[in-house]
Design a protein around this motif. Structure first.
Motif, short mmCIF file in Angstrom:
data_model
loop_
_atom_site.label_atom_id
_atom_site.label_comp_id
_atom_site.label_asym_id
_atom_site.label_seq_id
_atom_site.Cartn_x
_atom_site.Cartn_y
_atom_site.Cartn_z
N THR A 1 43.38 51.06 56.66
CA THR A 1 42.34 51.12 55.63
C THR A 1 41.79 49.76 55.24
N VAL A 2 42.56 48.70 55.41
CA VAL A 2 42.10 47.40 54.91
C VAL A 2 41.56 46.48 56.02
N LEU A 3 42.00 46.65 57.25
CA LEU A 3 41.47 45.82 58.34
C LEU A 3 39.97 46.08 58.47
N GLY A 4 39.20 44.99 58.54
CA GLY A 4 37.75 45.11 58.63
C GLY A 4 37.07 45.13 57.27
N GLU A 5 37.83 45.18 56.19
CA GLU A 5 37.27 45.13 54.84
C GLU A 5 37.18 43.68 54.36
N HIS A 6 36.31 43.44 53.41
CA HIS A 6 36.15 42.10 52.85
C HIS A 6 37.26 41.80 51.85
N LEU A 7 37.58 40.55 51.69
CA LEU A 7 38.59 40.09 50.75
C LEU A 7 38.39 40.66 49.35
N ARG A 8 37.15 40.87 48.93
CA ARG A 8 36.87 41.33 47.57
C ARG A 8 37.53 42.67 47.24
N VAL A 9 37.91 43.49 48.26
CA VAL A 9 38.57 44.76 47.95
C VAL A 9 39.96 44.55 47.35
N LEU A 10 40.50 43.35 47.51
CA LEU A 10 41.83 43.05 46.98
C LEU A 10 41.79 42.41 45.60
N LEU A 11 40.62 41.96 45.20
CA LEU A 11 40.50 41.21 43.95
C LEU A 11 39.98 42.10 42.83
N GLY A 12 40.69 42.10 41.71
CA GLY A 12 40.26 42.85 40.53
C GLY A 12 39.08 42.16 39.88
N ASP A 13 38.34 42.89 39.07
CA ASP A 13 37.15 42.31 38.45
C ASP A 13 37.29 42.19 36.94
N ARG A 14 38.49 42.02 36.43
CA ARG A 14 38.69 41.92 34.98
C ARG A 14 38.11 40.65 34.40
N ASP A 15 38.00 39.62 35.21
CA ASP A 15 37.49 38.35 34.68
C ASP A 15 36.44 37.73 35.60
N GLY A 16 35.70 38.57 36.31
CA GLY A 16 34.66 38.05 37.20
C GLY A 16 35.23 37.52 38.51
N THR A 17 36.41 37.93 38.90
CA THR A 17 37.06 37.42 40.10
C THR A 17 36.29 37.76 41.37
N ILE A 18 35.62 38.90 41.39
CA ILE A 18 34.92 39.30 42.61
C ILE A 18 33.86 38.28 42.98
N GLU A 19 33.17 37.72 42.00
CA GLU A 19 32.21 36.66 42.28
C GLU A 19 32.92 35.46 42.90
N ASP A 20 34.18 35.25 42.52
CA ASP A 20 34.94 34.13 43.05
C ASP A 20 35.18 34.27 44.55
N ALA A 21 35.22 35.51 45.07
CA ALA A 21 35.42 35.72 46.49
C ALA A 21 34.30 35.06 47.30
N ALA A 22 33.10 35.05 46.75
CA ALA A 22 31.97 34.44 47.44
C ALA A 22 32.03 32.91 47.40
N THR A 23 32.67 32.35 46.38
CA THR A 23 32.72 30.89 46.27
C THR A 23 33.96 30.28 46.91
N ILE A 24 35.03 31.05 47.01
CA ILE A 24 36.28 30.49 47.51
C ILE A 24 36.22 30.21 49.02
N LEU A 25 35.50 31.04 49.78
CA LEU A 25 35.44 30.84 51.23
C LEU A 25 34.75 29.53 51.62
#
Length: 160
Positions: A56-80
């Motif tokens: 289920t997770v292979l081929g998915e983007h990192l953001r599926v693992l990150l919760g969005d309680r504090d805007g973390t999903i936006e962080d997925a775009a900046t961390i790479l």
């Protein structure tokens, strides 16, 4: 001589040892991402930590693992992009397959001679809860109203 059969055999044994190490680390999820942040490997400890099976997770983007309680999903775009030049570490909410969350430390490092990243995640919820408890205790200790009652003799507080 890197092309000799003996050298290939050595690297094969080291590779097997690395896989055994990654598979046996129960406290850390170690997996890889491609240049766009898509999950390319998913060992058993990652499944145990996040609850996602590899299919289920292979081929998915990192953001599926990150919760969005504090805007973390936006962080997925900046961390790479940050990780292209060196190791980057982020703390934040991570989401399990059942929707529950944990506070995790994610470390991304560029892999040598590759456009991929190595990712290491560790559940640091207990550490985060301990830090919060210490902060609350510190707030109580420095509360002026509490300080007055602690340092005034009881006879003065009761009007005796």
């Amino acid at each position: 001589m890197p092309d000799s059969p003996r050298s290939d055999e050595r690297w094969g044994r080291q590779g097997e040892a690395a896989v055994r190490l990654i598979e046996s680390l129960g406290s850390h999820a170690i997996f890889t991402l491609d240049a766009e942040g898509v999950i390319t490997t998913w060992p058993a400890p990652a499944s145990e930590l996040y609850g996602h099976d590899a299919e289920t997770v292979l081929g998915e983007h990192l953001r599926v693992l990150l919760g969005d309680r504090d805007g973390t999903i936006e962080d997925a775009a900046t961390i790479l992009p940050e990780a292209k030049t060196g190791t980057v570490e982020r703390e934040g909410w991570h989401e399990r397959s059942d929707g529950s969350v944990f506070w995790g430390t994610l470390t991304l490092s560029p892999l040598r001679k590759s456009e991929e990243y190595g990712a290491v995640c560790r559940d640091t919820t207990t550490t985060k809860e301990y830090q919060r408890m210490l902060e609350r205790q510190n707030d109580r200790v420095t509360d002026p109203s509490l300080l007055r009652s602690v340092f005034r003799p009881r006879s003065l507080r009761e009007g005796l």
